[in-house]
Design a protein around this motif. Structure first.
Motif, PDB file in Angstrom:
ATOM      1  N   LEU A   1       0.830  -1.198   0.000  1.00 55.38           N
ATOM      2  CA  LEU A   1       0.000   0.000   0.000  1.00 55.38           C
ATOM      3  C   LEU A   1       0.866   1.251   0.000  1.00 55.38           C
ATOM      4  O   LEU A   1       0.618   2.187  -0.754  1.00 55.38           O
ATOM      5  CB  LEU A   1      -0.935   0.013   1.210  1.00 55.38           C
ATOM      6  N   VAL A   2       1.903   1.251   0.827  1.00 57.98           N
ATOM      7  CA  VAL A   2       2.809   2.402   0.879  1.00 57.98           C
ATOM      8  C   VAL A   2       3.465   2.613  -0.478  1.00 57.98           C
ATOM      9  O   VAL A   2       3.499   3.722  -0.996  1.00 57.98           O
ATOM     10  CB  VAL A   2       3.892   2.216   1.969  1.00 57.98           C
ATOM     11  N   VAL A   3       3.968   1.531  -1.063  1.00 56.99           N
ATOM     12  CA  VAL A   3       4.639   1.637  -2.363  1.00 56.99           C
ATOM     13  C   VAL A   3       3.675   2.152  -3.419  1.00 56.99           C
ATOM     14  O   VAL A   3       4.009   3.064  -4.185  1.00 56.99           O
ATOM     15  CB  VAL A   3       5.242   0.269  -2.769  1.00 56.99           C
ATOM     16  N   ASP A   4       2.473   1.586  -3.486  1.00 53.23           N
ATOM     17  CA  ASP A   4       1.493   2.018  -4.486  1.00 53.23           C
ATOM     18  C   ASP A   4       1.145   3.491  -4.344  1.00 53.23           C
ATOM     19  O   ASP A   4       1.107   4.239  -5.325  1.00 53.23           O
ATOM     20  CB  ASP A   4       0.212   1.192  -4.381  1.00 53.23           C
ATOM     21  N   ILE A   5       0.892   3.923  -3.130  1.00 49.92           N
ATOM     22  CA  ILE A   5       0.487   5.307  -2.916  1.00 49.92           C
ATOM     23  C   ILE A   5       1.629   6.263  -3.206  1.00 49.92           C
ATOM     24  O   ILE A   5       1.438   7.297  -3.843  1.00 49.92           O
ATOM     25  CB  ILE A   5      -0.075   5.489  -1.498  1.00 49.92           C
ATOM     26  N   LEU A   6       2.831   5.918  -2.773  1.00 45.71           N
ATOM     27  CA  LEU A   6       3.961   6.805  -3.014  1.00 45.71           C
ATOM     28  C   LEU A   6       4.312   6.866  -4.495  1.00 45.71           C
ATOM     29  O   LEU A   6       4.652   7.931  -5.009  1.00 45.71           O
ATOM     30  CB  LEU A   6       5.169   6.378  -2.183  1.00 45.71           C
ATOM     31  N   ARG A   7       4.206   5.749  -5.198  1.00 51.50           N
ATOM     32  CA  ARG A   7       4.452   5.774  -6.645  1.00 51.50           C
ATOM     33  C   ARG A   7       3.391   6.593  -7.355  1.00 51.50           C
ATOM     34  O   ARG A   7       3.682   7.327  -8.287  1.00 51.50           O
ATOM     35  CB  ARG A   7       4.474   4.354  -7.203  1.00 51.50           C
ATOM     36  N   GLN A   8       2.156   6.457  -6.922  1.00 50.84           N
ATOM     37  CA  GLN A   8       1.073   7.229  -7.528  1.00 50.84           C
ATOM     38  C   GLN A   8       1.313   8.725  -7.326  1.00 50.84           C
ATOM     39  O   GLN A   8       1.105   9.506  -8.230  1.00 50.84           O
ATOM     40  CB  GLN A   8      -0.265   6.824  -6.923  1.00 50.84           C
ATOM     41  N   ARG A   9       1.778   9.106  -6.152  1.00 49.57           N
ATOM     42  CA  ARG A   9       2.034  10.516  -5.857  1.00 49.57           C
ATOM     43  C   ARG A   9       3.127  11.049  -6.785  1.00 49.57           C
ATOM     44  O   ARG A   9       3.068  12.173  -7.226  1.00 49.57           O
ATOM     45  CB  ARG A   9       2.470  10.672  -4.406  1.00 49.57           C
ATOM     46  N   GLN A  10       4.138  10.220  -7.098  1.00 49.05           N
ATOM     47  CA  GLN A  10       5.233  10.659  -7.959  1.00 49.05           C
ATOM     48  C   GLN A  10       4.774  10.816  -9.414  1.00 49.05           C
ATOM     49  O   GLN A  10       5.361  11.564 -10.168  1.00 49.05           O
ATOM     50  CB  GLN A  10       6.387   9.676  -7.900  1.00 49.05           C
ATOM     51  N   ARG A  11       3.707  10.113  -9.804  1.00 51.33           N
ATOM     52  CA  ARG A  11       3.230  10.176 -11.182  1.00 51.33           C
ATOM     53  C   ARG A  11       2.164  11.240 -11.389  1.00 51.33           C
ATOM     54  O   ARG A  11       1.645  11.379 -12.476  1.00 51.33           O
ATOM     55  CB  ARG A  11       2.659   8.824 -11.591  1.00 51.33           C
ATOM     56  N   THR A  12       1.831  11.969 -10.375  1.00 55.46           N
ATOM     57  CA  THR A  12       0.765  12.956 -10.460  1.00 55.46           C
ATOM     58  C   THR A  12       1.214  14.141 -11.306  1.00 55.46           C
ATOM     59  O   THR A  12       2.302  14.656 -11.144  1.00 55.46           O
ATOM     60  CB  THR A  12       0.364  13.443  -9.062  1.00 55.46           C
ATOM     61  N   PHE A  13       0.346  14.568 -12.216  1.00 54.58           N
ATOM     62  CA  PHE A  13       0.602  15.747 -13.023  1.00 54.58           C
ATOM     63  C   PHE A  13      -0.738  16.371 -13.371  1.00 54.58           C
ATOM     64  O   PHE A  13      -1.777  15.758 -13.237  1.00 54.58           O
ATOM     65  CB  PHE A  13       1.386  15.405 -14.294  1.00 54.58           C
ATOM     66  N   SER A  14      -0.710  17.614 -13.799  1.00 58.03           N
ATOM     67  CA  SER A  14      -1.973  18.292 -14.087  1.00 58.03           C
ATOM     68  C   SER A  14      -2.295  18.206 -15.571  1.00 58.03           C
ATOM     69  O   SER A  14      -1.408  18.214 -16.425  1.00 58.03           O
ATOM     70  CB  SER A  14      -1.905  19.753 -13.650  1.00 58.03           C
ATOM     71  N   LEU A  15      -3.582  18.133 -15.871  1.00 58.91           N
ATOM     72  CA  LEU A  15      -4.069  18.092 -17.247  1.00 58.91           C
ATOM     73  C   LEU A  15      -4.875  19.354 -17.522  1.00 58.91           C
ATOM     74  O   LEU A  15      -5.527  19.879 -16.631  1.00 58.91           O
ATOM     75  CB  LEU A  15      -5.003  16.882 -17.447  1.00 58.91           C
ATOM     76  N   PRO A  16      -4.859  19.814 -18.760  1.00 54.96           N
ATOM     77  CA  PRO A  16      -5.739  20.936 -19.107  1.00 54.96           C
ATOM     78  C   PRO A  16      -7.195  20.534 -18.882  1.00 54.96           C
ATOM     79  O   PRO A  16      -7.554  19.364 -18.985  1.00 54.96           O
ATOM     80  CB  PRO A  16      -5.455  21.179 -20.589  1.00 54.96           C
ATOM     81  N   LEU A  17      -8.037  21.501 -18.584  1.00 55.62           N
ATOM     82  CA  LEU A  17      -9.440  21.243 -18.277  1.00 55.62           C
ATOM     83  C   LEU A  17     -10.142  20.508 -19.415  1.00 55.62           C
ATOM     84  O   LEU A  17     -10.933  19.602 -19.179  1.00 55.62           O
ATOM     85  CB  LEU A  17     -10.152  22.559 -17.963  1.00 55.62           C
TER      86      LEU A  17
ATOM     87  N   ILE B   1      10.054   5.827   4.916  1.00 56.31           N
ATOM     88  CA  ILE B   1      10.153   6.786   3.809  1.00 56.31           C
ATOM     89  C   ILE B   1      11.421   6.547   2.996  1.00 56.31           C
ATOM     90  O   ILE B   1      11.384   6.546   1.763  1.00 56.31           O
ATOM     91  CB  ILE B   1      10.071   8.231   4.339  1.00 56.31           C
ATOM     92  N   LEU B   2      12.538   6.325   3.679  1.00 56.63           N
ATOM     93  CA  LEU B   2      13.775   6.063   2.946  1.00 56.63           C
ATOM     94  C   LEU B   2      13.681   4.798   2.105  1.00 56.63           C
ATOM     95  O   LEU B   2      14.177   4.753   0.978  1.00 56.63           O
ATOM     96  CB  LEU B   2      14.961   5.967   3.917  1.00 56.63           C
ATOM     97  N   ARG B   3      13.022   3.780   2.648  1.00 55.73           N
ATOM     98  CA  ARG B   3      12.938   2.504   1.928  1.00 55.73           C
ATOM     99  C   ARG B   3      11.913   2.546   0.792  1.00 55.73           C
ATOM    100  O   ARG B   3      12.200   2.141  -0.327  1.00 55.73           O
ATOM    101  CB  ARG B   3      12.583   1.378   2.905  1.00 55.73           C
ATOM    102  N   TYR B   4      10.715   3.036   1.061  1.00 53.96           N
ATOM    103  CA  TYR B   4       9.636   2.893   0.087  1.00 53.96           C
ATOM    104  C   TYR B   4       9.389   4.132  -0.765  1.00 53.96           C
ATOM    105  O   TYR B   4       8.934   4.011  -1.895  1.00 53.96           O
ATOM    106  CB  TYR B   4       8.357   2.448   0.789  1.00 53.96           C
ATOM    107  N   GLN B   5       9.681   5.314  -0.265  1.00 60.95           N
ATOM    108  CA  GLN B   5       9.514   6.495  -1.106  1.00 60.95           C
ATOM    109  C   GLN B   5      10.773   6.735  -1.926  1.00 60.95           C
ATOM    110  O   GLN B   5      10.705   6.939  -3.129  1.00 60.95           O
ATOM    111  CB  GLN B   5       9.187   7.738  -0.283  1.00 60.95           C
ATOM    112  N   TYR B   6      11.920   6.712  -1.259  1.00 64.12           N
ATOM    113  CA  TYR B   6      13.174   6.966  -1.963  1.00 64.12           C
ATOM    114  C   TYR B   6      13.810   5.700  -2.507  1.00 64.12           C
ATOM    115  O   TYR B   6      14.821   5.766  -3.194  1.00 64.12           O
ATOM    116  CB  TYR B   6      14.142   7.713  -1.047  1.00 64.12           C
ATOM    117  N   GLN B   7      13.250   4.547  -2.161  1.00 63.08           N
ATOM    118  CA  GLN B   7      13.674   3.231  -2.647  1.00 63.08           C
ATOM    119  C   GLN B   7      15.167   2.964  -2.417  1.00 63.08           C
ATOM    120  O   GLN B   7      15.856   2.422  -3.269  1.00 63.08           O
ATOM    121  CB  GLN B   7      13.291   3.062  -4.119  1.00 63.08           C
ATOM    122  N   LEU B   8      15.642   3.356  -1.241  1.00 63.99           N
ATOM    123  CA  LEU B   8      17.026   3.081  -0.882  1.00 63.99           C
ATOM    124  C   LEU B   8      17.161   1.634  -0.416  1.00 63.99           C
ATOM    125  O   LEU B   8      16.225   1.037   0.101  1.00 63.99           O
ATOM    126  CB  LEU B   8      17.488   4.013   0.244  1.00 63.99           C
ATOM    127  N   THR B   9      18.348   1.089  -0.584  1.00 58.70           N
ATOM    128  CA  THR B   9      18.627  -0.266  -0.104  1.00 58.70           C
ATOM    129  C   THR B   9      18.898  -0.210   1.401  1.00 58.70           C
ATOM    130  O   THR B   9      19.175   0.862   1.952  1.00 58.70           O
ATOM    131  CB  THR B   9      19.860  -0.850  -0.814  1.00 58.70           C
TER     132      THR B   9
END
Length: 110
Positions: A5-21, A60-68
């Protein structure tokens, strides 16, 4: 489960961008899915905020920043074994908080 769940949500947040109306009107989003995703994001945020700082950092370091693990251990100035144990306990604590929040809905803050 909590890790995924953490990985999915954090990846989704990184892919967020705005679209024209105009583009947004053409795609007609599934509002139920958007609501569920936003609800899960809010639940995760609250669950993370309830964890001790040390647990939040390692998650956060492991799942958001994907550090080893070696990289996280170096960042925190700890041994790999201690870091691995902390990450394990942090994921268990996050899972517990997520379960508690799923049975006790989040009350909006004013």
């Amino acid at each position: 489960m909590a890790r995924d769940l953490v990985v999915d949500i954090l990846r989704q947040r990184q892919r967020t961008f705005s679209l024209p109306l105009a583009t947004m009107a053409d795609t007609m989003p599934d509002f139920d899915s958007l609501f569920v995703a936003e609800s899960e994001r809010q639940t995760l945020h609250v669950a993370l905020s309830r964890l001790p700082e040390q647990y939040r950092q390692v998650i956060i370091l492991r799942y958001q920043y994907q550090l080893t693990l070696p990289d996280i251990a170096h960042q925190l100035g700890r041994s790999q074994e201690a870091t691995k144990a902390t990450l394990y306990r942090a994921v268990l604590a996050l899972r517990k908080q997520m379960q508690l929040l799923s049975t006790d809905p989040i009350t909006p803050m004013a």
